[in-house]
Design an enzyme around this catalytic site. Structure first.
Site, short mmCIF file in Angstrom:
data_model
loop_
_atom_site.label_atom_id
_atom_site.label_comp_id
_atom_site.label_asym_id
_atom_site.label_seq_id
_atom_site.Cartn_x
_atom_site.Cartn_y
_atom_site.Cartn_z
N TRP A 156 -10.61 -6.50 -2.18
CA TRP A 156 -10.53 -7.23 -3.49
C TRP A 156 -11.38 -8.38 -3.50
CZ3 TRP A 156 -8.43 -4.16 -6.63
CH2 TRP A 156 -7.26 -3.38 -6.34
N LYS A 172 3.17 -6.90 -6.81
CA LYS A 172 3.25 -6.80 -5.36
C LYS A 172 4.57 -7.64 -4.83
CE LYS A 172 -1.08 -4.88 -5.13
NZ LYS A 172 -2.28 -5.44 -5.46
N ASP A 215 -6.70 -15.87 -4.86
CA ASP A 215 -6.17 -14.77 -5.34
C ASP A 215 -4.78 -14.44 -4.23
OD1 ASP A 215 -4.98 -12.25 -5.73
OD2 ASP A 215 -7.23 -11.23 -5.49
C1 LIG Z 1 -3.59 -5.35 -5.82
C2 LIG Z 1 -4.45 -6.55 -5.65
C3 LIG Z 1 -5.35 -6.78 -6.71
C4 LIG Z 1 -5.50 -6.23 -7.92
O1 LIG Z 1 -4.42 -6.41 -8.81
P1 LIG Z 1 -4.64 -5.39 -10.35
O2 LIG Z 1 -3.40 -6.27 -10.67
O3 LIG Z 1 -4.35 -4.22 -9.83
O4 LIG Z 1 -5.88 -5.72 -11.03
C5 LIG Z 1 -6.20 -7.98 -6.51
N1 LIG Z 1 -5.99 -8.59 -5.46
C6 LIG Z 1 -5.36 -8.29 -4.37
C7 LIG Z 1 -5.33 -9.23 -3.23
C8 LIG Z 1 -4.46 -7.28 -4.42
O5 LIG Z 1 -3.40 -7.02 -3.72
#
Ligand SMILES: *Cc1c(COP(=O)(O)O)cnc(C)c1O
Length: 353
Positions: A99, A190, A166
Site C-alpha cells: 500500500w 478494515k 495511512d
Molecule cells: C486496504 C488498504 C488500503 C486500500 O484501501 P481501499 O479502500 O481499498 O482503497 C490502503 N492502505 C492500507 C494500509 C490498506 O490496508
C-alpha cells in the site's frame, strides 16, 4: 455453527452494529429507510455530524484544529489526494508495504517522491528504521500497519514537517498520541465499518500551501467547508461507521479495545512461536496486533490444516498471494474466543502430526 471471521477486509463487524444497521435499512425515520431519505434531511445530517465528532473524540483530537471527513474512493484515492493537496516540491515516503508502494506511485505523478526507507527487497517482512527525514520536505508519509505483511509501526519518527499516515488497517485499535499526525486516513472496511467510505482526519493549517489548481472533489478544503456534504455522501457506510464508533465508545474507547487486541495478538503469536509446525512471517519486533502472518513449515500439512479450520468455522485466514501461507486478521470486532478457536486448531494439528 459459529463462524470465526478472520477476513482481512471487508471484515467482521460487531453483531449489535449489524442488527442496528439492518433495522435502519427497513425503518430509520418515520417508516422510511436510511437508504431512501435525503442526505440533507435533519436525521441524516445528525448522523454525519455525530460520526465526524465521534472520530475526533475517539482519537483525542477534539479542539486541536482537526477536521474529520467521510469521503469516497477508498484509501487508494487518498494516495493521490494527499499529493495533490500537500506536495509542492518533494515529499518523503516510508516504503513499508504494497500500500505504501502504491501511495508512492501516485505521488510521483505530481512531483518528486523520495523513499526515506524501504523493506521492499525483503518482501516487506520488517519495518525500516533509522532513516532521516529532511526538514525541507513538504511532508512525510507512512503506513502504520501493513495489512498484507503483518507488520506495524511501533513508534513514529519525530519531524517538524507534516506527518501523513495511512491507518486503514489499525485505526481505533491502539492508543497513540494522534496529535503527532497532521493527516490520518483510513478506508472504513478494515476496522470501522462497511466498504464505501474513507475517514480523513486533517489538521486544517497544513492546507493551502501548494500552487497547483485542485479539482473541487479532490480538494480537502471543499469537503471541510461543506461539512463532508459537498456531494451526496455514502450514507449507509457513514451510518454503519458511526454505529461502530458508538459501539467502541461504549466499550471504553481505544484504551479498552487495545487491551483486548493485545490479548488476542499475544495468544496467536505465542502459538506461532511455540508450535514447531508454524513459522511467523514478520520480524518479531514489528509484528502487527491486527494481522498475524504465518506459514506452515511443512506444506504437506496444508490440506489437513485447511480442512480442520473449515470444520471449526474458521474463515478468511488464507494469506495474501504476495506472502502465501496464512493471515489471521484480528480487527476490533473479532472476539478473543475466535482467536482461541484458531489457536486450538493449530495445537490440535501439532498433536496429530
Ligand atoms: C486496504 C488498504 C488500503 C486500500 O484501501 P481501499 O479502500 O481499498 O482503497 C490502503 N492502505 C492500507 C494500509 C490498506 O490496508
Amino acid at each position: 455453527m459459529k463462524i470465526h471471521n478472520f477476513s482481512a477486509g471487508p471484515c467482521v463487524l460487531p453483531k449489535s452494529v449489524m442488527e442496528q444497521a439492518a433495522a435502519a435499512v427497513l425503518n430509520f425515520d418515520d417508516g422510511l429507510s436510511l437508504l431512501e431519505i435525503s442526505h440533507r434531511s435533519k436525521p441524516f445530517v445528525d448522523v454525519m455530524e455525530n460520526a465526524r465528532s465521534l472520530a475526533l473524540e475517539l482519537l483525542g483530537l477534539e479542539g486541536k484544529g482537526y477536521k474529520a471527513l467521510f469521503l469516497q474512493g477508498g484509501a487508494s484515492t487518498q494516495f493521490l489526494m494527499v499529493a495533490l493537496n500537500l506536495l509542492e516540491k518533494r515529499a518523503g515516503y516510508l516504503n513499508s508495504g504494497t500500500w505504501a508502494d502504491k501511495a508512492i506511485k501516485e505521488g510521483k505523478i505530481y512531483d518528486d517522491i523520495y523513499e526515506v526507507g524501504s523493506s521492499k527487497s525483503a518482501n516487506y517482512n520488517y519495518i525500516p528504521k533509522g532513516y532521516d527525514i529532511p526538514e525541507d520536505y513538504d511532508y512525510f508519509h507512512c503506513t502504520s500497519n501493513n495489512t498484507i505483511f503483518g507488520t506495524q509501526m511501533k513508534s513514529f519518527p519525530k519531524t517538524s514537517i507534516p506527518t501523513v499516515c495511512d491507518m486503514s488497517s489499525d485505526i481505533f485499535s491502539r492508543q497513540l498520541d494522534f496529535s503527532q499526525f497532521d493527516l490520518i486516513y483510513a478506508g472504513a472496511q478494515k476496522n470501522m465499518g462497511p466498504a464505501g467510505t474513507t475517514l480523513v482526519v486533517i489538521k486544517e493549517d497544513i492546507l493551502g500551501k501548494v500552487s497547483r489548481k485542485i479539482p473541487s472533489m479532490m480538494d480537502y478544503k471543499t469537503h471541510i467547508s461543506k461539512g463532508s456534504m459537498f456531494n451526496t455522501p455514502p450514507v449507509f457506510a457513514v451510518y454503519v461507521s458511526m454505529l461502530t464508533m458508538e459501539w467502541l465508545k461504549n466499550l471504553g474507547g481505544i484504551k479498552a479495545i487495545e487491551e483486548i487486541n493485545e490479548k488476542k495478538a499475544s495468544l496467536i503469536y505465542s502459538e506461532i512461536d511455540l508450535n514447531p509446525l508454524f513459522k511467523g512471517y514478520a520480524a518479531k519486533e514489528d509484528r502487527s496486533i491486527m494481522n498475524a502472518t504465518f506459514t506452515l513449515e511443512n506444506e504437506n500439512l496444508k490440506e489437513t490444516f485447511d480442512a480442520m479450520c473449515t470444520e471449526a468455522g474458521i474463515n478468511g485466514i488464507n494469506g495474501h498471494r504476495s506472502v502465501g501461507g496464512y493471515r489471521a486478521s484480528m480487527y476490533n470486532a473479532l472476539s478473543l474466543d475466535s482467536v482461541k478457536a484458531l489457536v486450538e486448531i493449530m495445537s490440535e494439528l501439532e498433536s496429530k502430526a
